[in-house]
Design a protein around this motif. Sequence first.
Motif, short mmCIF file in Angstrom:
data_model
loop_
_atom_site.label_atom_id
_atom_site.label_comp_id
_atom_site.label_asym_id
_atom_site.label_seq_id
_atom_site.Cartn_x
_atom_site.Cartn_y
_atom_site.Cartn_z
N GLY A 151 1.90 -16.53 -24.48
CA GLY A 151 2.62 -17.79 -24.51
C GLY A 151 3.62 -18.01 -23.39
O GLY A 151 4.23 -19.08 -23.31
N ALA A 152 3.78 -17.05 -22.49
CA ALA A 152 4.80 -17.18 -21.44
C ALA A 152 4.54 -18.36 -20.51
O ALA A 152 5.48 -18.94 -19.97
N LEU A 153 3.29 -18.74 -20.34
CA LEU A 153 2.94 -19.80 -19.39
C LEU A 153 2.32 -21.01 -20.08
O LEU A 153 1.72 -21.86 -19.41
N ASP A 154 2.48 -21.12 -21.39
CA ASP A 154 1.98 -22.30 -22.09
C ASP A 154 2.57 -23.57 -21.49
O ASP A 154 3.79 -23.65 -21.27
N GLY A 155 1.72 -24.54 -21.21
CA GLY A 155 2.18 -25.80 -20.66
C GLY A 155 2.30 -25.82 -19.16
O GLY A 155 2.69 -26.84 -18.58
N ILE A 156 1.97 -24.72 -18.49
CA ILE A 156 2.05 -24.62 -17.03
C ILE A 156 0.65 -24.42 -16.46
O ILE A 156 -0.14 -23.65 -16.99
N ASP A 157 0.34 -25.11 -15.38
CA ASP A 157 -0.91 -24.90 -14.65
C ASP A 157 -0.60 -24.15 -13.35
O ASP A 157 0.43 -24.39 -12.73
N ILE A 158 -1.52 -23.28 -12.94
CA ILE A 158 -1.26 -22.43 -11.78
C ILE A 158 -2.47 -22.38 -10.85
O ILE A 158 -3.62 -22.32 -11.31
N MET A 159 -2.20 -22.40 -9.55
CA MET A 159 -3.17 -22.10 -8.50
C MET A 159 -2.65 -20.87 -7.77
O MET A 159 -1.51 -20.86 -7.31
N VAL A 160 -3.46 -19.82 -7.66
CA VAL A 160 -2.97 -18.57 -7.08
C VAL A 160 -4.05 -17.93 -6.23
O VAL A 160 -5.23 -17.98 -6.54
N GLY A 161 -3.64 -17.32 -5.12
CA GLY A 161 -4.59 -16.62 -4.26
C GLY A 161 -3.91 -16.12 -3.00
O GLY A 161 -2.68 -16.15 -2.87
#
Length: 542
Positions: free
Chosen positions: A335-345
């Motif tokens: 649940g730490a990132l619920d509601g957040i979208d991420i792009m990573v690379g």
Amino acid sequence: MASAFALSAHQGFAASAIGIVNVEGGRVSGVEPDIPSVEVFKGIPFAAPTSGENRFRPPQPVVKWEGVKKADTWGDQALQDIHGNPTGAFWGDEFYFDPEFLPKASENGLNLNVWTPAKSKGQKLPVYVWIHGGANHHGYASEMEFYASKLAQKGIIVVAIQYRVGAPGFLALPELSAESPHKVSGNYAILDQIKALEWVRDNIAGFGGDPKNVTIGGQSAGARNSTMLLRSPLAKGLFHRAVIESGQTGLFSSPMQKLAEREEANRKGLEQVFGKATSLADLRAIPTDDFIAKTAPDGKTQLYEALHKATNLPAQHALDGYVFTEQSVDLLKPGALDGIDIMVGGTSDEYTSLTGGPDKTFTDTEMAEAMGKIGYDDAWKDVYRPSDPQDAYRKSLRARADYNLQGYILSAEIAKSRNKNFNIYTFYFNHAPPGRNTEFYGSFHSSDLWYFMNSMRDKPGQRLWTSADYRMGDTMSSYLANFVKSGNPNGGNLPEWPQGGKGTFMRFHDGYAFSVKQTPYPERDKLNRDTIIRVQKLDGMK
């Protein structure tokens, strides 16, 4: 040398869609960059100067000004040595060769740039807040590779922010904590970034932006700072998604020190620099210019550099119970990132531009030591097999980048499985810019910035870009703009970018985007994935 982005002679006289904007501190007006449909507001202050009594304090309110500030000049960099990356060296020739993009540094560096394509103040466009890199030691918002007019043209507002770097951004001391209402010190750079996000919340509507649709993003130290903002309860609600480029650790833990440990380490570090105990009053009394112009008492090391090395290595951020808490720093807990979208690379050749050079070699012993530091057991010998000493060195650099990539992919998978309202997209930048010994440097650290920002121009001093480069830039900046708009990079005629929860990632290569599940070296992928699972103690992962 001609300016890399010489602006048109009528700059500032074109009809403005936004006009004068009321912001915290006063009123501002913008100018037209090289894209007529975009307006840029340069160097808007979002906090007070950080000199004197404001040095080593959280950001203070903006000093008000009279009249309309013509925001047509890049703001000062935060205090640093602006000649730290001279021309004739790799980074100077890449990013810092044009005086037009090299403003002076001072303790008046808490300012930002706004690029807006809005046609009216009520348009409510999505907002991308950009956090520069530079190892939290240098860097600024108006670097030429951040020239965001083409990115903004795709329908988003880009806000490039600055923050304190070096010791001014992170110093923690018992004396500082004692004067704080929260009894903490350090993390000033993060507090600067939070203050900038609060500025966006309170002011961006005047530029046609939507304060309820904000994405943060950064590269290198900017990426690590983005993950730190994800970790801070003080930043909660100020943004809704994050872009993490070459953050090295992905969503895994990042180096931090407990506040008491950092205070003591910094106190000892200052004693080593000055050769005696140094009070807070002494530190605040140092003239701004002396940090750069004068040396430490050893007579050899620039004072700014000596203070940075004594106080900011190996960790910079303090676990203080206020900016960061024991509960908030774990991004992989359920649940730490619920509601957040991420792009990573990250890039395929992160370390070619960061260590050594094209002529460097490794003995068998040196390569074994380097591979051991990454975390490998002897299995690496069957996967990274060098043909000669030069190849040994180069393969060790590629191995470090390969390890990072699998960290992004694996941490994305874990995060996807532990959050319900959460989208994540992973990428692998494997497109080598042209020229300048590209055979060695390849897709070097920071090379993706030219493409995500779509900041390449046919101007003196820049690389001789090809049609493949411009195509890559248009594609990558379109994915980025789409992500900023909705949390989903897909749209238009772009190749489908699946989410990263099942090991799928987007490979950017030779001007094109491909959805893949492995690099061209699957045996390296497996070795690095297995190594990360062992190092991170991820029992049950495959």
